[in-house]
Design a protein around this motif. Sequence first.
Motif, PDB file in Angstrom:
ATOM      1  N   LYS A  73       0.976  -1.152  -0.018  1.00  0.00           N
ATOM      2  CA  LYS A  73      -0.037   0.096   0.020  1.00  0.00           C
ATOM      3  C   LYS A  73       0.952   1.292  -0.181  1.00  0.00           C
ATOM      4  N   PHE A  74       0.274   2.303  -0.901  1.00  0.00           N
ATOM      5  CA  PHE A  74       1.126   3.567  -0.731  1.00  0.00           C
ATOM      6  C   PHE A  74       0.079   4.751  -0.723  1.00  0.00           C
ATOM      7  N   VAL A  75       0.704   5.646  -0.170  1.00  0.00           N
ATOM      8  CA  VAL A  75      -0.389   6.940  -0.030  1.00  0.00           C
ATOM      9  C   VAL A  75      -0.733   7.415  -1.210  1.00  0.00           C
ATOM     10  N   ASN A  76       0.194   7.548  -2.169  1.00  0.00           N
ATOM     11  CA  ASN A  76      -0.421   8.248  -3.486  1.00  0.00           C
ATOM     12  C   ASN A  76       0.895   7.809  -4.597  1.00  0.00           C
TER      13      ASN A  76
ATOM     14  N   ASP B 270       4.208   8.789  -3.602  1.00  0.00           N
ATOM     15  CA  ASP B 270       4.953   7.886  -2.690  1.00  0.00           C
ATOM     16  C   ASP B 270       5.448   6.713  -3.533  1.00  0.00           C
ATOM     17  N   LEU B 271       4.700   6.113  -4.379  1.00  0.00           N
ATOM     18  CA  LEU B 271       5.342   4.747  -5.121  1.00  0.00           C
ATOM     19  C   LEU B 271       6.399   5.065  -5.997  1.00  0.00           C
ATOM     20  N   GLY B 272       6.258   6.410  -6.756  1.00  0.00           N
ATOM     21  CA  GLY B 272       7.606   6.852  -7.358  1.00  0.00           C
ATOM     22  C   GLY B 272       8.831   7.252  -6.617  1.00  0.00           C
ATOM     23  N   CYS B 273       8.557   7.629  -5.504  1.00  0.00           N
ATOM     24  CA  CYS B 273       9.708   7.598  -4.447  1.00  0.00           C
ATOM     25  C   CYS B 273      10.567   6.399  -3.985  1.00  0.00           C
ATOM     26  N   VAL B 274       9.530   5.562  -3.940  1.00  0.00           N
ATOM     27  CA  VAL B 274      10.125   4.200  -3.334  1.00  0.00           C
ATOM     28  C   VAL B 274      10.650   3.428  -4.699  1.00  0.00           C
ATOM     29  N   ILE B 275      10.280   3.457  -5.848  1.00  0.00           N
ATOM     30  CA  ILE B 275      10.886   3.003  -7.082  1.00  0.00           C
ATOM     31  C   ILE B 275      12.369   3.709  -7.421  1.00  0.00           C
TER      32      ILE B 275
ATOM     33  N   THR C 294       9.601  -0.478   3.212  1.00  0.00           N
ATOM     34  CA  THR C 294       9.006  -1.085   2.514  1.00  0.00           C
ATOM     35  C   THR C 294       9.121  -2.500   2.438  1.00  0.00           C
ATOM     36  N   VAL C 295      10.665  -2.924   2.701  1.00  0.00           N
ATOM     37  CA  VAL C 295      10.865  -4.193   2.660  1.00  0.00           C
ATOM     38  C   VAL C 295      10.321  -4.777   3.786  1.00  0.00           C
ATOM     39  N   LEU C 296      10.181  -4.191   5.027  1.00  0.00           N
ATOM     40  CA  LEU C 296       9.469  -4.758   6.286  1.00  0.00           C
ATOM     41  C   LEU C 296       8.148  -5.054   5.826  1.00  0.00           C
ATOM     42  N   HIS C 297       7.261  -4.292   5.004  1.00  0.00           N
ATOM     43  CA  HIS C 297       5.901  -4.644   4.668  1.00  0.00           C
ATOM     44  C   HIS C 297       5.888  -5.970   3.765  1.00  0.00           C
ATOM     45  N   LEU C 298       6.912  -6.182   3.151  1.00  0.00           N
ATOM     46  CA  LEU C 298       7.036  -7.472   2.335  1.00  0.00           C
ATOM     47  C   LEU C 298       7.009  -8.887   3.316  1.00  0.00           C
ATOM     48  N   PHE C 299       7.446  -8.929   4.552  1.00  0.00           N
ATOM     49  CA  PHE C 299       7.452  -9.890   5.480  1.00  0.00           C
ATOM     50  C   PHE C 299       6.064 -10.383   5.625  1.00  0.00           C
TER      51      PHE C 299
END
Length: 108
Positions: A38-41, A44-49, A84-89
């Motif tokens: 889940k991303f805020v917008n 936010d997704l662009g920043c992570v990528i 983000t990695v933490l959310h993948l666990f």
Amino acid sequence: METNETKTLEHLRKLTALHFQTLKPANDKSKAYIAQIKFVNYYDLGCVITDMLKLCILALDEETHKFSEKNKNESINVSLILETVLHLFPMDEFEFLSDVSEMVGGDS
């Protein structure tokens, strides 16, 4: 004995429904699963990528690419990457496996 096995199977199905939340079956006929983050917008997704890509570039060739010298806003947000990695666990699945382990008779 069959009744006990039926109860065990039903209990496992309930535990599975409760805990297996990270991977969702794909809507096609493949045996693939989809993990959602889940991303805020979109920003936010662009920043992570972009931070993931920058981190990979720096890991491959630290000397060639100096993002932080060009613009302070282009530095890698390591905290965001780690979050983000933490959310993948799949913690729900880990909890399920613990429940199953207790149910079948031991913590090995």
